[in-house]
Design an enzyme around this catalytic site. Structure first.
Site, PDB file in Angstrom:
ATOM      1  N   ASP A  30       0.840  -1.195   0.000  1.00  0.00           N
ATOM      2  CA  ASP A  30       0.000   0.000   0.000  1.00  0.00           C
ATOM      3  C   ASP A  30       0.884   1.257   0.000  1.00  0.00           C
ATOM      4  O   ASP A  30       1.664   1.472   0.928  1.00  0.00           O
ATOM      5  CB  ASP A  30      -0.894  -0.018   1.244  1.00  0.00           C
ATOM      6  CG  ASP A  30      -2.126   0.853   1.107  1.00  0.00           C
ATOM      7  OD1 ASP A  30      -2.078   1.825   0.345  1.00  0.00           O
ATOM      8  OD2 ASP A  30      -3.142   0.545   1.758  1.00  0.00           O
ATOM      9  N   ASP A  31       0.763   2.059  -1.051  1.00  0.00           N
ATOM     10  CA  ASP A  31       1.448   3.357  -1.145  1.00  0.00           C
ATOM     11  C   ASP A  31       2.967   3.243  -1.212  1.00  0.00           C
ATOM     12  O   ASP A  31       3.686   4.128  -0.718  1.00  0.00           O
ATOM     13  CB  ASP A  31       1.063   4.253   0.047  1.00  0.00           C
ATOM     14  CG  ASP A  31      -0.401   4.659   0.035  1.00  0.00           C
ATOM     15  OD1 ASP A  31      -1.116   4.299  -0.911  1.00  0.00           O
ATOM     16  OD2 ASP A  31      -0.830   5.338   0.987  1.00  0.00           O
ATOM     17  N   CYS A  68      -5.893   3.872  -4.141  1.00  0.00           N
ATOM     18  CA  CYS A  68      -5.975   2.448  -3.813  1.00  0.00           C
ATOM     19  C   CYS A  68      -7.156   1.687  -4.393  1.00  0.00           C
ATOM     20  O   CYS A  68      -6.972   0.711  -5.129  1.00  0.00           O
ATOM     21  CB  CYS A  68      -5.928   2.275  -2.306  1.00  0.00           C
ATOM     22  SG  CYS A  68      -6.815   3.512  -1.373  1.00  0.00           S
ATOM     23  N   ARG A  72      -7.344  -1.586  -6.960  1.00  0.00           N
ATOM     24  CA  ARG A  72      -7.799  -2.880  -6.452  1.00  0.00           C
ATOM     25  C   ARG A  72      -8.956  -3.424  -7.282  1.00  0.00           C
ATOM     26  O   ARG A  72      -9.049  -4.633  -7.524  1.00  0.00           O
ATOM     27  CB  ARG A  72      -8.188  -2.740  -4.974  1.00  0.00           C
ATOM     28  CG  ARG A  72      -6.994  -2.473  -4.092  1.00  0.00           C
ATOM     29  CD  ARG A  72      -7.331  -1.892  -2.727  1.00  0.00           C
ATOM     30  NE  ARG A  72      -6.124  -1.359  -2.124  1.00  0.00           N
ATOM     31  CZ  ARG A  72      -5.284  -2.063  -1.366  1.00  0.00           C
ATOM     32  NH1 ARG A  72      -5.560  -3.325  -1.070  1.00  0.00           N
ATOM     33  NH2 ARG A  72      -4.192  -1.512  -0.887  1.00  0.00           N
ATOM     34  N   LYS A 130      -6.464  -5.378   3.479  1.00  0.00           N
ATOM     35  CA  LYS A 130      -7.262  -4.272   2.959  1.00  0.00           C
ATOM     36  C   LYS A 130      -8.062  -4.689   1.726  1.00  0.00           C
ATOM     37  O   LYS A 130      -7.523  -5.210   0.768  1.00  0.00           O
ATOM     38  CB  LYS A 130      -6.337  -3.106   2.620  1.00  0.00           C
ATOM     39  CG  LYS A 130      -7.054  -1.882   2.069  1.00  0.00           C
ATOM     40  CD  LYS A 130      -6.074  -0.735   1.957  1.00  0.00           C
ATOM     41  CE  LYS A 130      -6.594   0.407   1.139  1.00  0.00           C
ATOM     42  NZ  LYS A 130      -5.630   1.526   1.069  1.00  0.00           N
ATOM     43  N   HIS A 132     -11.318  -2.509   0.687  1.00  0.00           N
ATOM     44  CA  HIS A 132     -11.630  -1.140   0.242  1.00  0.00           C
ATOM     45  C   HIS A 132     -12.448  -1.115  -1.046  1.00  0.00           C
ATOM     46  O   HIS A 132     -12.352  -0.174  -1.843  1.00  0.00           O
ATOM     47  CB  HIS A 132     -10.325  -0.337   0.058  1.00  0.00           C
ATOM     48  CG  HIS A 132     -10.547   1.151   0.155  1.00  0.00           C
ATOM     49  ND1 HIS A 132      -9.691   2.062  -0.423  1.00  0.00           N
ATOM     50  CD2 HIS A 132     -11.523   1.891   0.751  1.00  0.00           C
ATOM     51  CE1 HIS A 132     -10.113   3.289  -0.186  1.00  0.00           C
ATOM     52  NE2 HIS A 132     -11.235   3.206   0.532  1.00  0.00           N
ATOM     53  N   HIS A 221       0.594   2.543   4.315  1.00  0.00           N
ATOM     54  CA  HIS A 221      -0.432   3.577   4.346  1.00  0.00           C
ATOM     55  C   HIS A 221      -0.346   4.358   5.655  1.00  0.00           C
ATOM     56  O   HIS A 221       0.089   3.838   6.676  1.00  0.00           O
ATOM     57  CB  HIS A 221      -1.814   2.921   4.208  1.00  0.00           C
ATOM     58  CG  HIS A 221      -2.917   3.858   3.860  1.00  0.00           C
ATOM     59  ND1 HIS A 221      -3.513   4.683   4.795  1.00  0.00           N
ATOM     60  CD2 HIS A 221      -3.544   4.108   2.682  1.00  0.00           C
ATOM     61  CE1 HIS A 221      -4.462   5.403   4.204  1.00  0.00           C
ATOM     62  NE2 HIS A 221      -4.503   5.080   2.924  1.00  0.00           N
ATOM     63  N   ASP A 326      -0.250  -0.584  -4.819  1.00  0.00           N
ATOM     64  CA  ASP A 326      -1.526  -0.130  -5.378  1.00  0.00           C
ATOM     65  C   ASP A 326      -1.448   1.261  -6.001  1.00  0.00           C
ATOM     66  O   ASP A 326      -2.328   1.661  -6.766  1.00  0.00           O
ATOM     67  CB  ASP A 326      -2.640  -0.187  -4.325  1.00  0.00           C
ATOM     68  CG  ASP A 326      -2.395   0.715  -3.119  1.00  0.00           C
ATOM     69  OD1 ASP A 326      -1.289   1.278  -2.992  1.00  0.00           O
ATOM     70  OD2 ASP A 326      -3.312   0.853  -2.293  1.00  0.00           O
ATOM     71  N   ASN A 327      -0.425   2.029  -5.663  1.00  0.00           N
ATOM     72  CA  ASN A 327      -0.192   3.346  -6.261  1.00  0.00           C
ATOM     73  C   ASN A 327       1.154   3.834  -5.757  1.00  0.00           C
ATOM     74  O   ASN A 327       1.844   3.139  -5.001  1.00  0.00           O
ATOM     75  CB  ASN A 327      -1.302   4.353  -5.909  1.00  0.00           C
ATOM     76  CG  ASN A 327      -1.698   4.370  -4.455  1.00  0.00           C
ATOM     77  OD1 ASN A 327      -2.796   3.955  -4.102  1.00  0.00           O
ATOM     78  ND2 ASN A 327      -0.806   4.816  -3.579  1.00  0.00           N
ATOM     79  N   LYS A 381       1.065   9.673  -5.203  1.00  0.00           N
ATOM     80  CA  LYS A 381      -0.287   9.142  -5.102  1.00  0.00           C
ATOM     81  C   LYS A 381      -1.297  10.256  -5.401  1.00  0.00           C
ATOM     82  O   LYS A 381      -1.062  11.417  -5.087  1.00  0.00           O
ATOM     83  CB  LYS A 381      -0.513   8.615  -3.686  1.00  0.00           C
ATOM     84  CG  LYS A 381      -1.919   8.086  -3.400  1.00  0.00           C
ATOM     85  CD  LYS A 381      -2.003   7.628  -1.960  1.00  0.00           C
ATOM     86  CE  LYS A 381      -3.405   7.150  -1.598  1.00  0.00           C
ATOM     87  NZ  LYS A 381      -3.489   6.664  -0.196  1.00  0.00           N
TER      88      LYS A 381
END
Length: 590
Positions: A30-31, A68, A72, A130, A132, A221, A326-327, A381
């Site tokens: 994540d991130d 995110c 996903r 996660k 989301h 994150h 994810d980014n 991001k």
């Protein structure tokens, strides 16, 4: 199992017989910025991810969405985010868009997931971490193809206790198998996510079926948090500042082969000047980055624990591993918020320097060190620049000699390609517009296997446009070229054109020197936006301001309303006190 032989271009050997199809493990960070992984040029200790890179293929031109849940959605379905329901995500969507076609802000019922298709093809399917992509019973993972799932429905949460990001949520939404989950009193998120996945894998071993394990970390994150020992390991690493680190990572990325030699690199306006910070500010910023690095190392260690378990049960060799983010890196910075936002943050969290990254803190690396995380790219991001969209991605299949271990695939690839690729490896024919007797959105992604074997540099035709939009930031990819527009505060809303193969740092705008290509790609984007019902953003919209507005509407105002009885009692008490004092004054002899 004839489908496996037809769909899989590899010489599979004994590992992928008709009775032993490969397991699939998706490791979603994540991130993470492009060079946060050691194998991509980073200094953060990621030995287990690096080991996957050594046995697999690194993709150096792989793209996702700028935040995110749209990523996903595309990863799970192979369908562009606007058709999957995530034209925008809950935290950044303007109210006037919510519920419009493609703007459901959750995974809609017009798409099916890779888990849906693999389960129908005989796989066990598990998800941890996660999600989301929805928080109602019909949008949680077990309603979308997963046999078992421990899932977080929100963008992030505390890593040490069952506590939400108090600035945007009132409570956490962890669920297990569609019901509210009971988390341990104390835990660490990456450890919890791997513990649960190992238990799911072991619980179904007697079935003899292969498995899909979708492992979705909330590292790194916000809030950035890590065990003390992991933070301490980087205590003095970042004292030279973000500009030095950005330059260091650029050189390392070239040396690792994931960036072209001599790649141009700009300086982002939001980075700031390290030399102008006070000693206290430098200590604070370096400490935040140490926490970020520690969180990354802690996550990598848990990946290693999962890999060790798969080796112990004899599943490692015949498992396909996918690692990606994810980014790009997150530039939002609690230390640079408005006075009110800082007051609210300090009210909810311990923001002392000594507490950074520890329980009870809300830590983030900030824009300066985020610029190093994405080095040598531009943007973060939420943006449509390469720093927001281009992320590290690795595919490894340890027991398959057809994969060119340790190699780099430099051709363009996209997150929608992942589901078709993995389904092909599993011998499951990807859906083409229908599933279980109903019409669904067909997948647009392509099978990446020729890039894994080295038989093709890319699978995307150079004349095939691929559009993308999120929060008004927009892109049209076509061959080596990228048409891009970023709205404020990330840009000026003007279209630009770059050759992202020769110039991944987006330093040379070709819109004037190549006007014909510029015009054609603008037409291509208009066609994409029309076909996918992309909505124009409201006047003055920015993603950060919308996050604040949505949080005020859904969080702060309800909190204040809950306090009205207390406020009413206080008002009555104060009024009574004033009345009593006035009466007493009048009754006193003059």
């Amino acid at each position: 199992m004839a489908a496996l032989a037809l769909l899989n271009p590899f010489t599979l050997g004994a590992q992928a017989t008709a009775t032993k199809r490969p397991n699939i493990v998706i490791l979603l960070a994540d991130d993470w910025g492009f060079t946060d992984v050691g194998a991509f040029g980073g200094e953060i200790a990621t030995p287990n991810i690096d080991a996957l890179a050594a046995t697999g293929v690194r993709f150096s031109n792989f793209h996702v969405a700028g935040s995110c849940s749209p990523t996903r959605a595309m990863l799970q379905t192979g369908v562009i985010n606007h058709r999957a329901g995530l034209g925008n995500m809950p935290e950044t969507i303007p109210p006037e868009h919510l519920g419009r076609p493609g703007y459901e802000a959750q995974l809609n019922n017009r798409v099916v997931t890779i888990a849906d298709q693999l389960r129908a093809g005989g796989y066990r399917t598990y998800l941890t971490g996660k999600w989301h992509l929805g928080h109602t019973p019909d949008t949680l993972p077990t309603a979308r193809g997963y046999d078992h799932a421990l899932a977080l429905a929100q963008s992030g949460a505390d890593n040490f206790e069952d506590k939400p990001n108090l600035l945007i949520y009132d409570k956490t939404e962890w669920s297990e198998d569609g019901k509210p989950a009971k988390l341990p009193t104390r835990f660490y998120s990456s450890t919890l996510i791997i513990d649960k996945m190992i238990s799911y894998i072991d619980s179904g071993r007697s079935s003899g079926k292969p498995f899909l394990a979708s492992v979705n970390f909330i590292a790194n994150h916000i809030p950035v948090q890590a065990p003390d020992a992991d933070i301490a390991a980087y205590a003095e690493r970042y004292t030279a500042g973000w500009t030095a680190l950005r330059n260091e990572r650029r050189a390392a990325a070239i040396a690792k082969g994931v960036m072209p030699g001599g790649v141009a690199m700009g300086t982002m306006d939001t980075s700031g000047d390290w030399s102008k910070l006070s000693p206290l500010e430098r200590r604070q910023r370096a400490g935040a980055m140490a926490a970020y690095a520690g969180m990354g190392t802690a996550m990598d260690r848990e990946i290693g624990r999962l890999i060790a378990h798969l080796k112990a049960i004899g599943a490692y060799e015949n498992t396909i591993f996918v690692f990606l983010s994810d980014n790009g890196a997150e530039a939002t910075d609690p230390m640079a918020m408005s006075a009110f936002a800082r007051w609210n943050t300090n009210l909810q969290y311990d923001q002392s320097i000594a507490q950074q990254g520890r329980p009870g803190s809300l830590t983030a690396q900030g824009a300066g060190f985020a610029s190093a995380s994405v080095s040598p790219l531009r943007g973060y991001k939420f943006t449509a620049s390469e720093g927001g969209l281009r992320v590290p991605m690795i595919i490894a299949w340890p027991g398959n000699p057809a994969i060119k271990g340790g190699s780099v695939a430099a051709g363009f690839a996209h997150v929608t390609d992942m589901s078709p690729t993995l389904l092909a490896f599993a011998g499951v024919a990807p859906q083409q517009g229908s599933f279980a007797g109903r019409r669904v959105e067909p997948m647009i992604g392509l099978n990446l296997s020729p890039m894994l074997t080295g038989t093709a540099s890319t699978v995307h035709p150079t004349d095939r446009p691929l559009g993308y939009e999120l929060s008004g930031n927009a892109v049209l990819f076509k061959g080596d070229y990228k048409l891009v527009k970023n709205l404020p505060p990330y840009g000026d809303g003007r279209w630009r054109l770059y050759n992202i193969t020769a110039d991944p740092g987006e330093t040379n705008d070709l819109s004037r020197s190549d006007p014909k290509r510029f015009a054609v790609m603008q037409d291509d984007y208009v066609a994409f936006a029309k076909a996918n019902k992309v909505l124009p953003m409201p006047e003055g919209y920015t993603a950060p301001s919308q996050i604040t507005a949505n949080a005020l509407r859904t969080l702060l105002i309800p909190r204040l309303l809950k306090l009205w009885p207390v406020a009413a009692v206080l008002v009555i008490a104060i009024a009574a006190l004033i009345w009593w004092r006035r009466r007493r004054r009048r009754a006193s002899p003059s």
